[in-house]
Design a protein around this motif. Sequence first.
Motif, short mmCIF file in Angstrom:
data_model
loop_
_atom_site.label_atom_id
_atom_site.label_comp_id
_atom_site.label_asym_id
_atom_site.label_seq_id
_atom_site.Cartn_x
_atom_site.Cartn_y
_atom_site.Cartn_z
N GLY A 37 30.94 24.78 -20.66
CA GLY A 37 31.85 23.70 -21.01
C GLY A 37 32.71 23.25 -19.84
N LEU A 38 33.27 24.21 -19.10
CA LEU A 38 34.05 23.88 -17.91
C LEU A 38 33.18 23.19 -16.87
N TRP A 39 31.96 23.67 -16.72
CA TRP A 39 31.03 23.05 -15.77
C TRP A 39 30.78 21.59 -16.14
N LEU A 40 30.55 21.30 -17.41
CA LEU A 40 30.27 19.94 -17.84
C LEU A 40 31.50 19.04 -17.66
N ILE A 41 32.70 19.59 -17.91
CA ILE A 41 33.91 18.83 -17.66
C ILE A 41 34.02 18.48 -16.18
N GLY A 42 33.74 19.48 -15.33
CA GLY A 42 33.77 19.24 -13.89
C GLY A 42 32.71 18.24 -13.45
N ALA A 43 31.52 18.32 -14.06
CA ALA A 43 30.46 17.37 -13.71
C ALA A 43 30.85 15.95 -14.10
N ALA A 44 31.42 15.79 -15.31
CA ALA A 44 31.86 14.47 -15.75
C ALA A 44 32.96 13.93 -14.84
N ALA A 45 33.90 14.81 -14.43
CA ALA A 45 34.98 14.39 -13.55
C ALA A 45 34.43 14.00 -12.18
N THR A 46 33.42 14.70 -11.70
CA THR A 46 32.81 14.37 -10.41
C THR A 46 32.13 13.01 -10.48
N VAL A 47 31.43 12.76 -11.58
CA VAL A 47 30.78 11.45 -11.75
C VAL A 47 31.82 10.33 -11.80
N LEU A 53 33.81 24.44 -10.25
CA LEU A 53 33.73 25.75 -9.60
C LEU A 53 34.09 26.86 -10.58
N THR A 54 35.14 26.68 -11.36
CA THR A 54 35.55 27.70 -12.33
C THR A 54 34.48 27.93 -13.38
N GLY A 55 33.91 26.84 -13.90
CA GLY A 55 32.85 26.97 -14.89
C GLY A 55 31.64 27.70 -14.34
N LEU A 56 31.31 27.42 -13.08
CA LEU A 56 30.17 28.09 -12.45
C LEU A 56 30.42 29.59 -12.31
N VAL A 57 31.63 29.95 -11.90
CA VAL A 57 31.96 31.37 -11.75
C VAL A 57 31.90 32.09 -13.10
N LEU A 73 27.42 27.92 -5.63
CA LEU A 73 28.82 28.24 -5.42
C LEU A 73 29.33 27.58 -4.14
N ALA A 74 28.49 27.55 -3.10
CA ALA A 74 28.89 26.90 -1.85
C ALA A 74 29.10 25.41 -2.06
N GLY A 75 28.20 24.77 -2.81
CA GLY A 75 28.34 23.34 -3.07
C GLY A 75 29.61 23.02 -3.83
N ALA A 76 29.91 23.80 -4.87
CA ALA A 76 31.13 23.58 -5.64
C ALA A 76 32.37 23.86 -4.80
N TYR A 88 30.62 10.64 4.03
CA TYR A 88 29.36 10.68 3.30
C TYR A 88 28.51 11.88 3.71
N LEU A 89 28.54 12.25 5.00
CA LEU A 89 27.79 13.42 5.44
C LEU A 89 28.32 14.68 4.79
N GLU A 90 29.63 14.78 4.66
CA GLU A 90 30.21 15.97 4.04
C GLU A 90 29.84 16.05 2.56
N ILE A 91 29.88 14.92 1.87
CA ILE A 91 29.45 14.90 0.47
C ILE A 91 27.97 15.27 0.38
N SER A 92 27.18 14.80 1.34
CA SER A 92 25.75 15.13 1.35
C SER A 92 25.53 16.63 1.52
N ALA A 93 26.41 17.30 2.25
CA ALA A 93 26.28 18.75 2.41
C ALA A 93 26.39 19.44 1.06
N ALA A 94 27.38 19.03 0.25
CA ALA A 94 27.54 19.62 -1.08
C ALA A 94 26.35 19.27 -1.97
#
Length: 257
Positions: free
Chosen positions: A97-107, A118-122, A159-162, A181-187
């Motif tokens: 659930g935390l992961w999906l909230i974070g994904a929606a916020a990222t979008v 990150l918290t949801g992934l952990v 975990l590194a990407g998050a 954009y390159l930094e975002i591409s790294a993640a």
Amino acid sequence: AAAALRALRGGTNPHRPVELVMAAGVIAAPVAALLVALEFAPGTAPLLVDAQTADRAVWAMLLGCLATTIFGVWARLSPGFMATTPAPRGRLLAGTGLWLIGAAATVAGVPFGSFALLTGLVVYVLSVGVYGRSIAHQRLVEHALLTQLAVRTAFLWALAGAALLAAYDVRAALDGGRATYLEISAARHAFALGFVTLMIFGVAARALPAFLARRLWSPRLQLATIVLVNAGVALRVVPQAAGAEVTVGQLKVRSAR
């Protein structure tokens, strides 16, 4: 998506919480498709779509669909493949659930949504015991150990990407410097190449021999595959995260704040 949801609802076995996680990933697929469609609305789409605009659909597919579906599948397979304790329902659903909230916020581009990601992934990693001990009475066989290696390195890249996205949010709050954009591409490549690709390779090497009723042909080649993929991902992610200059023919793109 509708067909996949019907399949998840069917069957005679008792339903498990992992099916809810898979269903969430399935639902994210048409959401990502809708975002792509909005980018190319008739009469408004430019000849070249801005990369940052396209990122909304990319994150929806990568984090919302692919990664979440993998979470559900791995939570289902892990006890059989790695002899781990089944994930507790509460922690599994809380992490997802935390992961999906974070994904929606990222979008949506919400600041600090990466911390929910990150918290949801952990929480998910702890719930499924990715780095925990096996409860098997005997040592895992070689092909199972190779799958374990692939899965553990895959989650390290996730975990590194998050963590990269979270670091960019902190930097933006402190000095207003937006991630390039390159930094975002790294993640993004940490998730797409490091997490998704390694999970596919690791699970396939364990599942396909069982599906085809044959043994893994060469554990050494499987190990070489895992090592090479990790090296390739590192060569892709690390220079981008460091803002390195990239030369393609006569074109030079430099990551600068």
